[in-house]
Design a protein around this motif. Structure first.
Motif, mmCIF file in Angstrom:
data_model
loop_
_atom_site.group_PDB
_atom_site.id
_atom_site.type_symbol
_atom_site.label_atom_id
_atom_site.label_comp_id
_atom_site.label_asym_id
_atom_site.label_seq_id
_atom_site.Cartn_x
_atom_site.Cartn_y
_atom_site.Cartn_z
ATOM 1 N N ILE B 262 22.334 1.314 14.913
ATOM 2 C CA ILE B 262 22.765 2.404 15.796
ATOM 3 C C ILE B 262 22.223 2.169 17.204
ATOM 4 N N ALA B 266 24.360 1.912 20.561
ATOM 5 C CA ALA B 266 24.049 2.730 21.732
ATOM 6 C C ALA B 266 23.890 1.863 22.969
ATOM 7 N N SER B 316 9.613 12.146 17.625
ATOM 8 C CA SER B 316 10.770 13.034 17.511
ATOM 9 C C SER B 316 11.446 13.213 18.856
ATOM 10 N N LEU B 317 10.615 13.391 19.890
ATOM 11 C CA LEU B 317 11.178 13.619 21.208
ATOM 12 C C LEU B 317 11.944 12.389 21.681
ATOM 13 N N LEU B 319 13.613 10.349 19.761
ATOM 14 C CA LEU B 319 14.913 10.406 19.089
ATOM 15 C C LEU B 319 15.819 11.426 19.758
ATOM 16 N N ALA B 320 15.244 12.615 20.052
ATOM 17 C CA ALA B 320 16.048 13.692 20.621
ATOM 18 C C ALA B 320 16.620 13.270 21.975
ATOM 19 N N PHE B 322 17.032 10.254 23.090
ATOM 20 C CA PHE B 322 17.946 9.139 22.859
ATOM 21 C C PHE B 322 19.325 9.662 22.448
ATOM 22 N N GLY B 323 19.336 10.571 21.468
ATOM 23 C CA GLY B 323 20.598 11.147 21.019
ATOM 24 C C GLY B 323 21.315 11.893 22.125
ATOM 25 N N SER B 324 20.556 12.679 22.898
ATOM 26 C CA SER B 324 21.180 13.431 23.987
ATOM 27 C C SER B 324 21.802 12.491 25.009
ATOM 28 N N ILE B 326 22.946 9.450 24.506
ATOM 29 C CA ILE B 326 24.173 8.851 23.976
ATOM 30 C C ILE B 326 25.333 9.805 24.208
ATOM 31 N N ILE B 327 25.124 11.082 23.851
ATOM 32 C CA ILE B 327 26.194 12.065 24.012
ATOM 33 C C ILE B 327 26.529 12.241 25.495
ATOM 34 N N LEU B 330 28.594 9.353 26.703
ATOM 35 C CA LEU B 330 29.941 9.364 26.153
ATOM 36 C C LEU B 330 30.811 10.385 26.862
#
Lengths: 328, 355
Positions: B262, B266, B316-317, B319-320, B322-324, B326-327, B330
């Protein structure tokens, strides 16, 4: 290994239910039947998890790679509602209250997601949609521990009872209860799709969004609605999964079960996802019951992956899925 | 000295498909060469160089995935698994047969290419979503197999100790030595990919991406070229896996799990799909992000929370965020960092006469 908690689930359950190693003769048969029944009970919950995926896929042809994280959020929201509002002492009513709060929160989250993010993604490439849900999963896995930090995440079964014996099979009551609730929930969603006006609109969108739009269906609104519905189903699935196997962040791992299920059953079929979940549940149970001690733990994930590949090879559109003919 | 374009005056195909059509590009490449080969190793210490090394390895892997996803439009969620195939193949060769790095690295790549081609076979029949699921299944199966077959994984903990590479009798121990070692492969990977894309094979990839049916009609053997794309992409992944193993000093399957696949997706999306520099930007960005988040929180996080919560929050932060991101990319900038770079470049390309 990431997949270990799910894979060891049946083995630990077997140990706690007091079943010895597989023996010869009639004990062998009994062990086999016990594994199948256990797998089917787990399969009922898998079916509910897969249903969250199918609801979204039916409406918007979007593959939710974050299904596991949705289920995890549902479970964590419920458990924090349960312990945060001191509902844990109130038994069944308390649990239902917590589920209601969690379902509202999840539906709100899904609506916000649909309105803020997904609105911009219409007509984007498949790769972008896959990556979006992968990113969403990453985000939820990251925020989960931060938001729900320090909260107890256990959800105990509201029915306290000893092991139930049916036809010589010793079964823990919370598993039976979870399977029954999951079945009822799937039936409710199925009836919603079949007999209500909104359900009809959702089926129309699943069949052909352009035609549905032409007939006056608010396509964007219904896609948002199906995301919210998926969120609510995810809450129920998360609660059931937490009851049978302990809650917490690890709940997200159940998402890995979804892909074999929906590929076997057909990506947009609710009956298919029930059947696929049964196949995967039983296959998992048999794999961890017989193969784990031969080849090492976690083999069930390989077995379900192989089933997935076999299904793709033989019947890529699934058992009940709609076969889409591509016009060249 | 500064050359300004006033039109396209190319008279030959060779000039039209040149690797660096503009003098500006040549100047830029030379400048980048000076910075990366001379300035960086002098400025950074051992820790800085180790981060640079991580980035270099990520660049090799991301370029490979970009060939598959960006140029051929075949989705793969199994890139991490292909890296692990290369890593374990090379580690076994080095440890059991005492092979030098110049055998181990290509061998790891070839092994990964072989497995990658096998995984790619379903792409001849299925597309899109189903291919994504197939590669996901492949990732899980390969992960499990490596972890549970002692002949591959070296037994306990699935870890093989990898001796450092030896180049011309020098054992590479320091990060700056490994930096130059990796840099050779990064340059080969980048030039190789750029040349591949302007070749017959690369044009076939792009044709398949843009419209596979039309590509078949003009005589491209789709089956063969899709498998080429899988083979080349996993070759890159395998090489990146071997390089990572050399960098870490151990081969360990935990370094190549689904999250790694993933991460690589990314990288190429944040960097910009189907662009030559996209994977480079993406690899830099995605590798630096967790390090910067950690550094920032360690410096300033003490004001918001006590240190024990901080230590628990950082992963955790990461990951959070990182995910934000990516979105965010996009939705807001689908063509990624490469488009930002193109905007800047095009501005200066005609500056100061940009009417």
């Amino acid at each position: 290994m990431r997949a270990a908690p799910i894979a060891t689930l049946n083995a630990t359950a077997a140990a706690s239910a007091g079943w010895p190693e597989a023996g010869g003769g009639h004990r062998f048969v009994a062990y086999f039947i016990w594994l199948v029944v256990y797998g089917a009970l787990a399969g009922a919950i898998y079916a509910l998890v897969a249903l969250t995926f199918v609801i979204v896929y039916k409406a918007s042809r979007t593959m939710n790679f974050a299904t596991g994280e949705w289920v995890m959020f549902g479970a964590l929201l419920t458990s924090s509602g349960l312990h945060g509002f001191n509902l844990a002492g109130a038994g069944l009513a308390g649990l239902l209250g917590a589920i209601l709060i969690a379902a509202l929160a999840m539906a709100a989250f899904a609506t916000a997601l649909s309105r803020v993010v997904l609105r911009h993604m219409t007509g984007r490439s498949l790769m972008a949609m896959i990556m979006l849900t992968l990113g969403l999963g990453t985000l939820m896995r990251g925020f989960g521990p931060i938001i729900f930090k320090g909260r107890a995440n256990a959800i105990v079964s509201p029915i306290e009872s000893d092991y139930i014996e049916i036809l010589g099979l010793v079964l823990p009551p919370e598993r039976l209860l979870s399977a029954v609730v999951a079945t009822l929930c799937i039936a409710a969603v199925g009836c919603f799709y079949q007999y209500t006006r909104t359900g009809l609109a959702l089926r129309a969108i699943a069949a052909d969004p352009a035609a549905a739009s032409g007939a006056g269906v608010d396509v964007t609104g219904h896609i948002t609605l199906s995301w919210a519905l998926a969120g609510i189903v995810a809450v129920v699935a998360g609660v059931l999964w937490s009851i049978v196997s302990g809650g917490g962040i690890g709940t997200a791992l159940v998402g890995m079960k979804v892909f074999p299920i929906v590929v076997i059953g057909g990506l947009n079929s609710i009956p298919g996802c029930i059947l696929g979940a049964m196949v995967i549940g039983v296959a998992d149970s048999l794999a961890s019951g017989y193969l784990d001690r031969l080849v090492g733990s976690g083999v069930s994930i390989v077995v379900s992956s192989l089933l997935l590949l076999a299904a793709l090879w033989l019947r890529p559109w699934g058992l009940f899925g709609e076969r889409v003919a591509t016009r060249v | 000295m500064f050359y300004r374009e006033s039109g396209v005056f190319k008279t030959s195909y060779a000039a039209d498909t040149a690797l660096m059509p503009l003098p500006n590009t040549r100047i830029g490449a030379a400048l980048a060469g000076v910075i990366f080969l001379a300035v960086l190793p002098m400025v950074f210490g051992e820790y800085g160089m180790s981060i640079c090394n991580l980035i270099l390895i990520a660049i090799v892997g991301a370029i490979g995935l970009n060939i598959l996803v960006g140029y051929t439009d075949q989705v793969s969620l199994g890139h991490g698994a292909f890296m692990s195939v290369g890593a374990y193949a090379a580690a076994n060769l080095v440890v059991r047969m005492d092979m030098p790095f110049w055998v181990a690295i290509p061998a790891g790549g070839v092994m990964a290419a072989f497995i990658g081609t096998l995984v790619g076979i379903p792409s001849l029949r299925i597309k899109g979503l189903y291919l994504a699921i197939t590669t996901l299944a492949a990732q899980l199966i390969i992960e499990w197999t490596i972890n549970h077959v002692p002949a591959i994984s070296g037994g306990a903990q699935s870890t093989i100790l990898m001796p450092p590479p030896e180049v011309f009798g020098v054992v590479l121990k320091f990060q700056w030595q490994i930096y130059f070692f990796l840099m050779v492969f990064v340059i080969i990977a980048m030039v190789g990919a750029a040349n591949l894309i302007r070749s017959r094979i690369g044009r076939a990839f792009i044709a398949i991406r843009d419209q596979d049916i039309a590509a078949e009609i003009i005589g491209i053997n789709i089956a063969r070229y899709k498998l080429y794309a899988f083979a080349i992409s996993s070759f890159y992944a395998g090489v990146a896996g071997v390089l990572y193993t050399y960098y870490l000093g151990i081969a360990n399957y935990e370094q190549f799990q689904l999250t790694v696949s993933i991460d690589f997706l990314a990288m190429i999306i944040i960097g910009g799909l189907g662009s030559p520099l996209g994977p480079v930007f993406g690899a830099i960005f995605v590798t630096l992000l967790p390090i910067l988040v950690r550094r920032f929180l360690e410096t300033f996080g003490g004001y918001f929370m006590d240190y024990s919560t901080l230590a628990a929050t950082i992963p955790s932060l990461r990951l959070a965020i990182f995910g934000s991101l990516i979105i965010f990319f996009l939705v807001v900038e689908p063509e990624g960092l490469n488009r930002l770079w193109r905007k800047v470049r095009n501005y200066f390309r005609t500056w100061p006469f940009s009417y």
